[in-house]
Design a protein around this motif. Structure first.
Motif, PDB file in Angstrom:
ATOM      1  N   ILE A  94       1.885   8.864  -5.688  1.00 25.47           N
ATOM      2  CA  ILE A  94       2.315   9.706  -7.069  1.00 25.47           C
ATOM      3  C   ILE A  94       1.089   8.305  -7.636  1.00 25.47           C
ATOM      4  CG2 ILE A  94       4.247  10.190  -6.406  1.00 25.47           C
ATOM      5  CD1 ILE A  94       5.483   7.706  -8.154  1.00 25.47           C
ATOM      6  N   THR A  95       0.435   7.775  -7.154  1.00 26.56           N
ATOM      7  CA  THR A  95      -0.574   6.032  -7.672  1.00 26.56           C
ATOM      8  C   THR A  95      -1.846   6.073  -6.946  1.00 26.56           C
ATOM      9  OG1 THR A  95       1.235   4.825  -8.351  1.00 26.56           O
ATOM     10  CG2 THR A  95      -1.155   4.298  -9.548  1.00 26.56           C
ATOM     11  N   PRO A  96      -2.773   6.941  -7.246  1.00 27.12           N
ATOM     12  CA  PRO A  96      -3.832   6.903  -6.537  1.00 27.12           C
ATOM     13  C   PRO A  96      -4.784   5.474  -6.741  1.00 27.12           C
ATOM     14  CG  PRO A  96      -4.162   8.499  -7.880  1.00 27.12           C
ATOM     15  CD  PRO A  96      -3.242   8.319  -8.451  1.00 27.12           C
ATOM     16  N   GLY A  97      -5.465   4.830  -5.390  1.00 28.70           N
ATOM     17  CA  GLY A  97      -6.003   3.556  -5.428  1.00 28.70           C
ATOM     18  C   GLY A  97      -5.110   2.601  -5.311  1.00 28.70           C
ATOM     19  N   LEU A  98      -3.411   2.718  -4.946  1.00 31.10           N
ATOM     20  CA  LEU A  98      -2.239   1.890  -4.764  1.00 31.10           C
ATOM     21  C   LEU A  98      -2.545   2.023  -2.690  1.00 31.10           C
ATOM     22  CD1 LEU A  98      -0.838  -0.325  -4.977  1.00 31.10           C
ATOM     23  CD2 LEU A  98       0.892   1.520  -6.377  1.00 31.10           C
ATOM     24  N   PHE A  99      -2.580   1.519  -1.884  1.00 33.22           N
ATOM     25  CA  PHE A  99      -2.701   1.668  -0.562  1.00 33.22           C
ATOM     26  C   PHE A  99      -1.294   0.536  -0.371  1.00 33.22           C
ATOM     27  CE2 PHE A  99      -6.712   2.778  -1.924  1.00 33.22           C
ATOM     28  CZ  PHE A  99      -7.260   3.508  -1.027  1.00 33.22           C
ATOM     29  N   TYR A 100      -1.115   0.635   1.132  1.00 28.60           N
ATOM     30  CA  TYR A 100      -0.080  -0.347   1.271  1.00 28.60           C
ATOM     31  C   TYR A 100      -0.306  -0.669   2.643  1.00 28.60           C
ATOM     32  CZ  TYR A 100       4.417  -2.117   3.163  1.00 28.60           C
ATOM     33  OH  TYR A 100       4.751  -3.118   3.662  1.00 28.60           O
ATOM     34  N   SER A 101       0.102  -2.390   3.340  1.00 29.22           N
ATOM     35  CA  SER A 101      -0.213  -2.257   4.432  1.00 29.22           C
ATOM     36  C   SER A 101       0.597  -3.417   4.283  1.00 29.22           C
ATOM     37  CB  SER A 101      -1.925  -3.392   4.445  1.00 29.22           C
ATOM     38  OG  SER A 101      -2.024  -3.455   5.766  1.00 29.22           O
ATOM     39  N   GLY A 102       1.797  -3.311   6.199  1.00 36.63           N
ATOM     40  CA  GLY A 102       2.075  -3.945   6.137  1.00 36.63           C
ATOM     41  C   GLY A 102       3.599  -3.594   6.888  1.00 36.63           C
ATOM     42  N   PRO A 103       4.506  -4.418   7.269  1.00 35.54           N
ATOM     43  CA  PRO A 103       5.998  -3.347   7.510  1.00 35.54           C
ATOM     44  C   PRO A 103       6.993  -2.734   7.883  1.00 35.54           C
ATOM     45  CG  PRO A 103       5.747  -6.196   7.379  1.00 35.54           C
ATOM     46  CD  PRO A 103       4.282  -5.832   6.913  1.00 35.54           C
ATOM     47  N   SER A 104       6.587  -2.576   6.012  1.00 40.61           N
ATOM     48  CA  SER A 104       7.314  -1.414   5.772  1.00 40.61           C
ATOM     49  C   SER A 104       6.599   0.032   6.125  1.00 40.61           C
ATOM     50  CB  SER A 104       7.523  -1.738   4.061  1.00 40.61           C
ATOM     51  OG  SER A 104       8.351  -2.672   4.344  1.00 40.61           O
ATOM     52  N   LEU A 105       5.203   0.170   6.651  1.00 38.99           N
ATOM     53  CA  LEU A 105       4.715   1.481   6.763  1.00 38.99           C
ATOM     54  C   LEU A 105       5.847   2.632   7.814  1.00 38.99           C
ATOM     55  CD1 LEU A 105       1.914   2.974   5.900  1.00 38.99           C
ATOM     56  CD2 LEU A 105       1.321   1.953   8.349  1.00 38.99           C
ATOM     57  N   VAL A 106       5.932   3.125   7.695  1.00 34.23           N
ATOM     58  CA  VAL A 106       6.703   4.609   8.463  1.00 34.23           C
ATOM     59  C   VAL A 106       5.827   5.850   8.300  1.00 34.23           C
ATOM     60  CG1 VAL A 106       9.298   5.881   8.246  1.00 34.23           C
ATOM     61  CG2 VAL A 106       8.973   3.572   7.901  1.00 34.23           C
TER      62      VAL A 106
END
Length: 399
Positions: free
Chosen positions: A312-324
């Protein structure tokens, strides 16, 4: 003063100087993205430096890079904690030193003691308020970890317990008998340490993870933890100090004068003479950007399968242990690092960097660019183990 003088400008802002943030930073630099900034509210590897004394990584480190098998705890394809630290299961402080060495080796643009206060999406990117100057960035990689976000408000009275992440040294706890809520890795680790100190421990678990044969190590105890538990149960003197309480969910805690009352799913009371210890894990760590991510029916954050980006927010990525992804948890370093190259490639290509795939070839060969999510959700164990570990029934209790 001009507006541009009031903020720091960068193409990519990475929030978090732990393995997730530094790992993506190295991958971005390899892909040609040099205009980037890594910020952290504390220091490089702060969570690992805050681990309880004696706590170490579950996954083993082994230097086998030259044979095409990257160290499981490495955050890039060319380094190895085992080679750097000369140990198989690094303690928190040691692993933080490895992270610091990686940051220095790659000359990563890290700024510590700079806390992110707010993130605002704008048409041209993001405006980020920090404890110092504001930052404007085209892209953000949120890589803040979980350790400083313990789940210590899960049920009524949880605040009366001591979360395991707040324990700096198990030797410092006063008392001879302890109750631990949570039967997974942190709970069993705490129980084993206390028993070896001569304390009696009641370990309360929702299920029975010590007897699980689930193929995903995120869903069962690690082989190393099982080895430690087996060794303890083989020692009659130590075994009598440990009570494993399975299939029990603590619903509330009440504090009385000199003792605590824990109530389970059947409202059955359990008393504790020392402050109960919570070993029930951590929140996602998304904190102030949580609203910028979609959440599923279980309130878990949703990430795009293409590049771990907010849907829902283009350009915002995630890296880390909450990744599913597809119910598969990427909570270990060797799991979420498999997406470092994916994130880096996506951002680098959007920024118009040339020859991105070629520059990240070493990431592809080393398993740091895993695009095949089926491999993470499908597991077929071809060899049946006829000696599956099942502890003696006498060591268990439902109460």
């Amino acid at each position: 003063m001009s507006e541009s003088a009031q903020f720091t400008q960068t193409k990519v802002l990475i929030v978090g100087a732990g393995p997730a943030g530094l790992g993506v930073s190295v991958a971005l630099k390899q892909a040609g993205v040099t205009e980037q900034l890594v910020v952290d509210s504390r220091e490089v590897g702060a969570a690992f430096r805050s681990w309880p004394k004696g706590m170490s990584l579950l996954t083993p480190s082994f230097f086998s890079n030259s044979f095409g098998l990257t160290d499981l705890n490495a955050i890039d394809p060319v380094t190895s904690p085992a080679d750097f630290l000369k140990t198989q299961h690094p303690h928190g402080e040691d692993y933080a030193n490895y992270l610091q060495a990686v940051a220095q080796h790659h000359s990563l643009p890290v700024q510590t003691d700079r806390a992110v206060i707010a993130v605002k999406k704008e048409p041209s990117g993001f405006r980020v308020a920090t404890s110092k100057r504001a930052i404007k960035a085209d892209y953000i990689v949120w890589a803040a970890g979980q350790f400083f976000h313990p789940r210590d408000r899960d049920f009524p009275g949880a605040e009366y317990a001591l979360h395991s992440s707040k324990v700096k040294d198990w030797n410092m706890l006063e008392g001879d008998s302890f109750t631990i809520i949570g039967g997974y890795e942190s709970g069993v680790d705490a129980a084993l340490k206390l028993v070896h100190l001569g304390k009696s421990v009641r370990l309360i678990s929702r299920g029975e993870p010590w007897a699980s044969d689930h193929p995903d190590p995120s869903q069962s105890l690690s082989p190393r933890t099982l080895d430690r538990l087996r060794a303890l149960l083989a020692n009659p003197e130590k075994m009598r100090l440990l009570e494993l309480v399975k299939n029990t969910t603590i619903k509330s805690i009440e504090k009385s004068d000199g003792f605590w009352i824990l109530r389970d799913q059947d409202d059955f009371p359990l008393t504790a003479s020392t402050q109960p210890i919570l070993a029930n894990g951590f929140e996602s760590g998304l904190s102030i950007v949580s609203d910028l991510f979609e959440h599923d029916k279980h309130n878990l954050p949703v990430f795009s399968e293409e590049a771990d980006e907010s849907t829902i927010t283009p350009g915002l990525f995630y890296s880390g242990p909450s990744l599913v992804h597809r119910n598969a948890l990427f909570c270990f370093i060797y799991k979420f690092r498999a997406r470092f190259g994916i994130i880096a490639a996506e951002i680098a290509q959007r920024l118009g960097m040339p020859d991105v795939e070629q520059k990240l070839e070493s990431y592809h060969k080393s398993g740091f660019m895993n695009r095949d999510l089926e491999c993470c959700t499908e597991c077929e164990c071809a060899i049946e183990n006829s000696e599956t570990y099942v502890p003696e029934p006498s060591t268990f209790s439902n109460r």
